[in-house]
Write a protein that holds these residues in place. Sequence first.
Motif, PDB file in Angstrom:
ATOM      1  N   VAL A   1       4.225 -11.743  -4.072  1.00 44.69           N
ATOM      2  CA  VAL A   1       4.276 -10.274  -4.154  1.00 44.69           C
ATOM      3  C   VAL A   1       5.728  -9.809  -4.034  1.00 44.69           C
ATOM      4  O   VAL A   1       6.407 -10.133  -3.060  1.00 44.69           O
ATOM      5  CB  VAL A   1       3.447  -9.619  -3.015  1.00 44.69           C
ATOM      6  N   ASP A   2       6.200  -9.072  -5.051  1.00 38.60           N
ATOM      7  CA  ASP A   2       7.535  -8.473  -4.996  1.00 38.60           C
ATOM      8  C   ASP A   2       7.469  -7.256  -4.089  1.00 38.60           C
ATOM      9  O   ASP A   2       6.618  -6.393  -4.305  1.00 38.60           O
ATOM     10  CB  ASP A   2       7.913  -7.975  -6.408  1.00 38.60           C
ATOM     11  N   PRO A   3       8.350  -7.144  -3.108  1.00 44.41           N
ATOM     12  CA  PRO A   3       8.230  -5.995  -2.194  1.00 44.41           C
ATOM     13  C   PRO A   3       8.498  -4.658  -2.893  1.00 44.41           C
ATOM     14  O   PRO A   3       9.228  -4.599  -3.878  1.00 44.41           O
ATOM     15  CB  PRO A   3       9.289  -6.286  -1.128  1.00 44.41           C
ATOM     16  N   VAL A   4       7.896  -3.597  -2.355  1.00 47.17           N
ATOM     17  CA  VAL A   4       8.056  -2.256  -2.927  1.00 47.17           C
ATOM     18  C   VAL A   4       9.027  -1.438  -2.070  1.00 47.17           C
ATOM     19  O   VAL A   4       9.392  -1.852  -0.970  1.00 47.17           O
ATOM     20  CB  VAL A   4       6.698  -1.511  -3.002  1.00 47.17           C
ATOM     21  N   HIS A   5       9.405  -0.274  -2.568  1.00 48.18           N
ATOM     22  CA  HIS A   5      10.326   0.600  -1.828  1.00 48.18           C
ATOM     23  C   HIS A   5       9.589   1.571  -0.905  1.00 48.18           C
ATOM     24  O   HIS A   5      10.168   2.092   0.034  1.00 48.18           O
ATOM     25  CB  HIS A   5      11.178   1.415  -2.795  1.00 48.18           C
ATOM     26  N   MET A   6       8.316   1.846  -1.215  1.00 47.57           N
ATOM     27  CA  MET A   6       7.592   2.823  -0.393  1.00 47.57           C
ATOM     28  C   MET A   6       6.093   2.511  -0.395  1.00 47.57           C
ATOM     29  O   MET A   6       5.556   2.063  -1.402  1.00 47.57           O
ATOM     30  CB  MET A   6       7.810   4.248  -0.926  1.00 47.57           C
ATOM     31  N   LEU A   7       5.454   2.751   0.754  1.00 43.42           N
ATOM     32  CA  LEU A   7       3.997   2.572   0.890  1.00 43.42           C
ATOM     33  C   LEU A   7       3.328   3.937   0.973  1.00 43.42           C
ATOM     34  O   LEU A   7       3.816   4.811   1.697  1.00 43.42           O
ATOM     35  CB  LEU A   7       3.687   1.845   2.197  1.00 43.42           C
ATOM     36  N   VAL A   8       2.225   4.092   0.270  1.00 48.22           N
ATOM     37  CA  VAL A   8       1.478   5.351   0.374  1.00 48.22           C
ATOM     38  C   VAL A   8      -0.021   5.070   0.464  1.00 48.22           C
ATOM     39  O   VAL A   8      -0.483   3.979   0.117  1.00 48.22           O
ATOM     40  CB  VAL A   8       1.720   6.283  -0.842  1.00 48.22           C
ATOM     41  N   GLY A   9      -0.742   6.082   0.896  1.00 50.96           N
ATOM     42  CA  GLY A   9      -2.199   6.013   0.898  1.00 50.96           C
ATOM     43  C   GLY A   9      -2.780   5.947   2.301  1.00 50.96           C
ATOM     44  O   GLY A   9      -2.101   5.561   3.250  1.00 50.96           O
ATOM     45  N   PRO A  10      -4.054   6.333   2.400  1.00 49.78           N
ATOM     46  CA  PRO A  10      -4.718   6.381   3.697  1.00 49.78           C
ATOM     47  C   PRO A  10      -5.321   5.031   4.065  1.00 49.78           C
ATOM     48  O   PRO A  10      -5.280   4.083   3.280  1.00 49.78           O
ATOM     49  CB  PRO A  10      -5.840   7.396   3.458  1.00 49.78           C
ATOM     50  N   GLY A  11      -5.889   4.967   5.254  1.00 47.88           N
ATOM     51  CA  GLY A  11      -6.566   3.742   5.673  1.00 47.88           C
ATOM     52  C   GLY A  11      -7.018   3.862   7.103  1.00 47.88           C
ATOM     53  O   GLY A  11      -6.826   4.900   7.745  1.00 47.88           O
TER      54      GLY A  11
END
Length: 441
Positions: A195-205
Amino acid sequence: MTIDYLKRGRSDDDRRQDDAQTRASVESTLADIEARGDVAVRALSEKFDSYSPENFRLSAAEIEALIATLTEREIADIRFAQAQVVKFAEAQRASMTDIEVETLPGVILGHKNIPVQSVGCYVPGGKFPMVASAHMSVATAKVAGVPRIVACTPPFGGKPNAGVIAAMHFGGADEIWVLGGIQAIGAMALGTETVDPVHMLVGPGNAFVAEAKRQLFGRVGIDLFAGPTETLVIADDTVDAELCATDLLGQAEHGYNSPAVLLTTSRRLAEQTLAEIDRLLDILPTADTARKSWEDYGEVIVCDSHEEMLAVADDIASEHVQVMTDRDDWYLDNMTCYGALFLGPRTNVANGDKVIGTNHTLPTKKAGRYTGGLWVGKFLKTHSYQRITTDEAAARIGAYGSRLCLLEGFVGHAEQCNIRVRRYGGINVPYGGAAPYRDTD
Ligand SMILES: NC(=O)c1ccc[n+]([C@@H]2O[C@H](COP(=O)([O-])OP(=O)(O)OC[C@H]3O[C@@H](n4cnc5c(N)ncnc54)[C@H](O)[C@@H]3O)[C@@H](O)[C@H]2O)c1
Ligand SMILES: [Zn+2]
């Protein structure tokens, strides 16, 4: 002020203790993912979701095959909801403009809105496969112009859920991974061998997901703290107990820890709603979770006036606030802390959750005091720039800059200004000294 609690939820101390336990377990799990990468992710998926496919990332053929299992009606419904979310997100995007202004002669200041370059969208799916969460993050990121959109969701009933995968795909996800919980959040933020890392995480949980995002903030960006659902119903005598009880239980069903609170000026409505909740809990098919949430976190609060209700509501800062009174717009005008408002008896939180078009990823645990929910603007970074177009402006601003740098003791900074005052203003400033004050300033 007389505020009367007909029913109270768990104490603040108990809630803090739950948080501390979650914090510790998330911390050690993220450390494991950082240390062991894919091996840890697979072990966690096996442990929490009994899921260990050859590849966690779905291929184009797998995505197509899943979508083919949906009926035409289901696909049309998903597309309808997504179209509403996109329509509103596009209008919101249009409200954000790049600007460039001349603040002084020859001084040009501006800002540009640039999309975050890669985001990880978490779509919850432990208890329910949350198809709608995919519109909220993936489709909204697409409207913002995010070039790489990664989407993760846990397996549901042992396999990827077709509705969720379809919504991710229609929304514009570039990569779809069947991963849930901390392992999904950790893999997207920290990166692994695959998995290539992302710059931002979004979404509920759930609490683990929200806490994992919180701990990773700084390493990556996050949208907001969007944990277990909360709902607040503000009602007076204009509505009945069946409506209030339905709206409270409707959101309490999300999990075992979803606060649902009734705030009312009517003691009669409060008492009738308590009785109505008992009646509905006997017939609601998801009563298991709704009952647990209601017992542990449900509250019924009777106030004397609308002013009191407003103060209590702002203090609770609930994720969802359903207002059903003789003055709904007064609450819109005056409330300051909440996730989203649902005004009047004709609409409801479920519309907002699934279809109406506003974003359902909203702040919980009082985060509504400092942020609204996810929206297209969260995917855009507003960056400033500056330009000086005349020699006169370079000398004038530079002279102020020189003196202000020295006021703080920054000699090297002052020289950055002084060199411009000398070159563009033709003024002799001694090295390390202050630019002279001029009558024109
Ligand atoms: N704030 C918002 O905007 C918003 C919107 C929609 C939903 N929600 C909330 O999202 C949540 C969804 O929760 P969910 O659990 O159904 O799905 P989820 O996808 O958030 O979590 C499921 C994952 O949790 C992990 N998990 C389960 N038990 C664990 C444990 N003991 N330790 C570590 N990890 C564990 C598993 O890996 C599983 O994949 C609900 O609480 C709901 O209220 C919030
Ligand atoms: Zn909901």
